[in-house]
Structures are given as structure tokens and as C-alpha cells.
Design a protein around this motif. Structure first.
Motif, PDB file in Angstrom:
ATOM      1  N   LEU A 129       1.404   5.147  -7.310  1.00 20.49           N
ATOM      2  CA  LEU A 129       2.152   3.887  -7.324  1.00 20.49           C
ATOM      3  C   LEU A 129       3.162   3.871  -8.473  1.00 20.49           C
ATOM      4  O   LEU A 129       4.306   3.450  -8.289  1.00 20.49           O
ATOM      5  CB  LEU A 129       1.190   2.693  -7.418  1.00 20.49           C
ATOM      6  N   LEU A 130       2.766   4.330  -9.649  1.00 17.46           N
ATOM      7  CA  LEU A 130       3.712   4.324 -10.771  1.00 17.46           C
ATOM      8  C   LEU A 130       4.925   5.192 -10.458  1.00 17.46           C
ATOM      9  O   LEU A 130       6.031   4.908 -10.932  1.00 17.46           O
ATOM     10  CB  LEU A 130       3.027   4.789 -12.060  1.00 17.46           C
ATOM     11  N   SER A 131       4.721   6.253  -9.675  1.00 13.36           N
ATOM     12  CA  SER A 131       5.838   7.139  -9.324  1.00 13.36           C
ATOM     13  C   SER A 131       6.981   6.379  -8.659  1.00 13.36           C
ATOM     14  O   SER A 131       8.138   6.783  -8.751  1.00 13.36           O
ATOM     15  CB  SER A 131       5.337   8.232  -8.388  1.00 13.36           C
ATOM     16  N   ARG A 132       6.655   5.282  -7.979  1.00 14.73           N
ATOM     17  CA  ARG A 132       7.704   4.514  -7.290  1.00 14.73           C
ATOM     18  C   ARG A 132       8.668   3.839  -8.263  1.00 14.73           C
ATOM     19  O   ARG A 132       9.703   3.338  -7.857  1.00 14.73           O
ATOM     20  CB  ARG A 132       7.074   3.435  -6.400  1.00 14.73           C
ATOM     21  N   PHE A 133       8.291   3.791  -9.536  1.00 14.65           N
ATOM     22  CA  PHE A 133       9.102   3.040 -10.514  1.00 14.65           C
ATOM     23  C   PHE A 133       9.724   3.964 -11.564  1.00 14.65           C
ATOM     24  O   PHE A 133      10.280   3.500 -12.567  1.00 14.65           O
ATOM     25  CB  PHE A 133       8.244   1.950 -11.174  1.00 14.65           C
ATOM     26  N   ILE A 134       9.611   5.297 -11.359  1.00 17.52           N
ATOM     27  CA  ILE A 134      10.172   6.253 -12.320  1.00 17.52           C
ATOM     28  C   ILE A 134      11.561   6.657 -11.869  1.00 17.52           C
ATOM     29  O   ILE A 134      11.745   7.033 -10.724  1.00 17.52           O
ATOM     30  CB  ILE A 134       9.280   7.507 -12.448  1.00 17.52           C
ATOM     31  N   ARG A 149       0.855  -1.172   0.000  1.00 18.17           N
ATOM     32  CA  ARG A 149       0.000   0.000   0.000  1.00 18.17           C
ATOM     33  C   ARG A 149       0.900   1.235   0.000  1.00 18.17           C
ATOM     34  O   ARG A 149       2.130   1.137   0.053  1.00 18.17           O
ATOM     35  CB  ARG A 149      -0.893   0.013   1.239  1.00 18.17           C
ATOM     36  N   LEU A 150       0.315   2.401  -0.062  1.00 20.31           N
ATOM     37  CA  LEU A 150       1.075   3.642   0.058  1.00 20.31           C
ATOM     38  C   LEU A 150       0.436   4.514   1.110  1.00 20.31           C
ATOM     39  O   LEU A 150      -0.530   5.216   0.840  1.00 20.31           O
ATOM     40  CB  LEU A 150       1.137   4.377  -1.287  1.00 20.31           C
ATOM     41  N   GLY A 151       0.955   4.434   2.322  1.00 21.76           N
ATOM     42  CA  GLY A 151       0.421   5.248   3.402  1.00 21.76           C
ATOM     43  C   GLY A 151      -0.852   4.662   3.976  1.00 21.76           C
ATOM     44  O   GLY A 151      -1.390   3.662   3.495  1.00 21.76           O
TER      45      GLY A 151
END
Lengths: 235, 235
Positions: B230-235, B215-217
Motif C-alpha cells: 500500500l505504501l508503494s502507491r504513494f512513493i 484494497r489491492l487486488g
């Protein structure tokens, strides 16, 4: 609505709240609720807990409430956002609130359409509705504070150094190659420009207040996407 | 539109393209273009470069084009997304495309409203329009591939192991405490459920294919926000 938000004016006794209109409709129609059902509740700017439906009529309902645990920790990010067009602002306020931001400065920038500052959305209580929707979505109770700053230069020169003090400060700027780093749990000030970005003069002014220009990837994102993508780096 | 996208059918000679209708209107009205002006261009599924306006009439224009450099690297994320309601799907497809995702599986889930699968948006060429808008925004040329999978169980049992092989696989699941980690540049498969989340049976099935629930937070996000965050975690 993952949380029913109560207001002090809903209380008709110490642990008894009466709801009607939007929240009543939602509880009846979406939760399909009946007497005895338990719902997740929170008091605006207060504690969270649960409520049991003890009375139900054709136009209102009563909840016996128990509020005991604190809302989630705020995201320690102060957001400076060049005022977007009203329709996008509504969605951004909801998502930013859902992400836990508690201090939002809506600022001017060369590329902000002047008419946006006259939007009825910015007047009176109209912003509050979208913040409440964000809190209901996220299951949080603490309303963000919104500050309107329709003049860029005095805001940056008179206020910004203090706002950004003791934080790491970033300005989103597609023209650079530095990728926005991660700062989980650390205080951050984040500035995001309008569609088309801040102009060089504005980036310079922000840099003089200690902001580092960063981007996320090679692609150009809409402001709405950029806000979520950048905030993710600090969760 | 940060990039004018060309299609092979726009070419009237080897390095000459003729544009009309939407792109013509945009170039005239937003770029306020005149003969001799240079614009940023890309060929769908091909190279990027620039074009010079060499002819301009009341209903079309001609560009002398030079396409020489490759589009940005794809984001190495395969996205599995429980089919959202059509209005939200349009916005999500644009933002996901703008973020560089190239493989999108729209899948079924218990909480997906069955009527969504009958939306005209999913028929024929209708999805393509929103992918093109995302590419124009991001300045990219490679169209994502969209796969429709209206049956959850056969998709997971027959296809998913191969899709997720040689990737790290995550399923967004607000019920867990593991925070989604960062995987810059590494191949990832990411599954995101409908509003309300995947049901436990679905999470179990995904876990049996190697997906880790994350999850995120603490806060519950709308699907649209969760996708970008979530996609930001892979950029």
C-alpha cells in the motif's frame, strides 16, 4: 489460512475429502469447527468453492465439497530474483505467492553467497511448503513455478530474451533516478538483485536484454521490502 | 547498514566522533575498515555526509566528520496501524521507516490481541532500536514518531479528524472492490487493520472521519506485505 487447500490425494470419493494433521489441526483449533460448518476451499491448481464438515474424529475430518469458481487472475509478472539467504527466501516466496506471481526465477548474481545454493530449502519438495502457505494466505490455488538458475551468464544469454519477450522488463537498481512506473494488467518481467544490488556488469547484461533500470524513491530498501513495493506497481 | 548513524553523544569535538560496540564492530567487520577510509554518515534527526577514520583501536574508532546535505524527503504518509504481534511489529517498523514514513500511530482494534499492548517492545526505548535499523538501511536520519493509542473509540472521535485533515485518507479493507489509487507526493493518511481486518463498526467509524475503504487486488495479504504494497502507491 484464508483458504483450505485440497490435494487430489485428499479425495476419498468424488465430492468427499478427508483431512488430517496440519489442516485438520487448523480447522479444529483456529476455526473451532463442528459438523455442519462450512469452510472456504480450493483444489491445488484447480477450482475454488466450499466444503461442509460431515464427519469429525479425534484425528481427521471429512468434507463434502463443491468447487465451482476459478481462482483469482494471476499477476502477469515474471519475477527474476537473485537468490536471497534461505530465511528471507521463505518469507519472500510466501509474500510473492500471496501477491499472485506465478513464474519465479531464482538466479545467481555476483553478490549472492555461494552457500545459499546448497540450502536444503532448494531441494526436493521443500520450496512447495512456502508456496502453499502463500496460496492459503491469499485464497488462491495456482502454484507458482520456481526455476533455479545458478549460473547468471548462460541464463541471460540463452533464456532471458525469450522469457522477457512481449513484456515490459525492469531491473531494480538504486543507482538510477527513473521511478518504476505503473503497469496494471500488462505483462512485466521484473529483476531484483541481492542485498547491495546487481553489479554494473549484470545490469549491463540485463539492459542488453531490454531491461530498463528503475528504482522506487531515494531510499535503499531491503530485498524483502523491495519485492512487495515493486510488485505493487503492477497490481 | 547503508549509513552509519551518529548521535550527539558520539561527538568528542566539533567534527570528531568516537564509535564503539555495535557500530564499531560493523565498521571493522563488514566494512573491513582501516585508517583513512571514508564512510557514509548521518546525524540522527540531522544532516548527512561523510566521515574519515582517523583513529582505530581494538575497541573504538574515531571519525572526522563532514555533514552537509539534508536527508531524503519524508514520505508524506501518516500511518495508522492496528498493533501487530511484537515479532511482526519489529519487521514492520523497520520497513516502514525504510520507506520514509515519519508518523506512525499504533492503534487498537477488536481483533488486536490484548496481550500485544503489554509487550516490552512498546516500553521505553525499545521501539527506537528498530527505527534506527530502518534509518540505517534506507540511508535516512529523521526518526519516525510513534504514537500508542490503545483505545480505538476515543482516538477516532477525539484525534483522528485533525490528524487526517488536509490529507486523502484510506483504510485498507479487503471487502471492497475499489483499488487503492496512486498519490505521488500528496499527503495521505493510511489505516491498516489487524490480520482478519477491521470489523465493520471500525470501518464505519473511519469512514465517518473521511476514510475511503480500498484494497489491492483480489488476494488477502498478510499485514506485513499489505503495508509495503500500500505504501508503494504513494512513493
Amino acid at each position: 489460512m484464508n483458504l483450505i487447500l485440497l490435494h487430489p490425494s485428499d479425495l476419498i470419493a468424488k465430492n468427499l475429502a478427508r483431512l488430517k494433521e496440519r489442516r485438520y489441526q487448523h480447522i479444529r483449533q483456529v476455526h473451532n469447527a463442528k459438523i455442519g460448518d462450512e469452510l472456504r476451499l480450493g483444489m491445488v491448481d484447480g477450482l475454488m468453492g466450499a466444503g461442509t464438515i460431515v464427519a469429525l474424529s479425534d484425528h481427521d475430518l471429512e468434507l463434502e465439497i463443491q468447487l465451482q469458481h476459478p481462482p483469482p487472475e494471476p499477476l502477469p509478472v515474471t519475477l527474476l530474483l537473485a537468490l536471497p539467504r534461505p530465511k528471507m527466501l521463505k518469507r519472500i516466496l510466501q509474500s510473492v505467492t500471496a501477491l499472485g506471481v506465478k513464474n519465479i526465477y531464482l538466479i545467481n548474481s555476483y553478490r549472492v553467497d555461494k552457500s545459499f545454493w546448497n540450502s536444503s530449502l532448494l531441494q526436493g519438495e521443500n520450496l512447495r511448503e512456502h508456496l502453499l502457505l502463500g496460496l492459503e494466505q491469499a485464497a488462491d490455488t495456482i502454484l507458482p513455478k520456481i526455476f533455479l538458475r545458478p549460473r547468471f551468464k548462460p541464463f541471460v544469454e540463452d533464456e532471458l530474451t525469450e522469457i522477457a519477450s512481449f513484456t515490459t522488463a525492469y531491473v531494480a537498481h538504486p543507482g538510477v533516478t527513473t521511478t518504476c512506473p505503473y503497469h496494471q494488467g500488462e505483462p512485466v518481467t521484473l529483476a531484483i538483485g541481492p542485498e547491495g544490488g546487481f553489479i554494473p556488469y549484470e545490469v549491463d547484461k540485463l539492459q542488453s536484454c531490454g531491461f530498463t533500470p528503475v528504482r522506487l524513491g531515494e531510499r535503499v530498501l531491503r530485498v524483502e521490502t523491495a519485492v512487495s513495493v515493486l510488485l505493487s506497481r503492477f497490481i
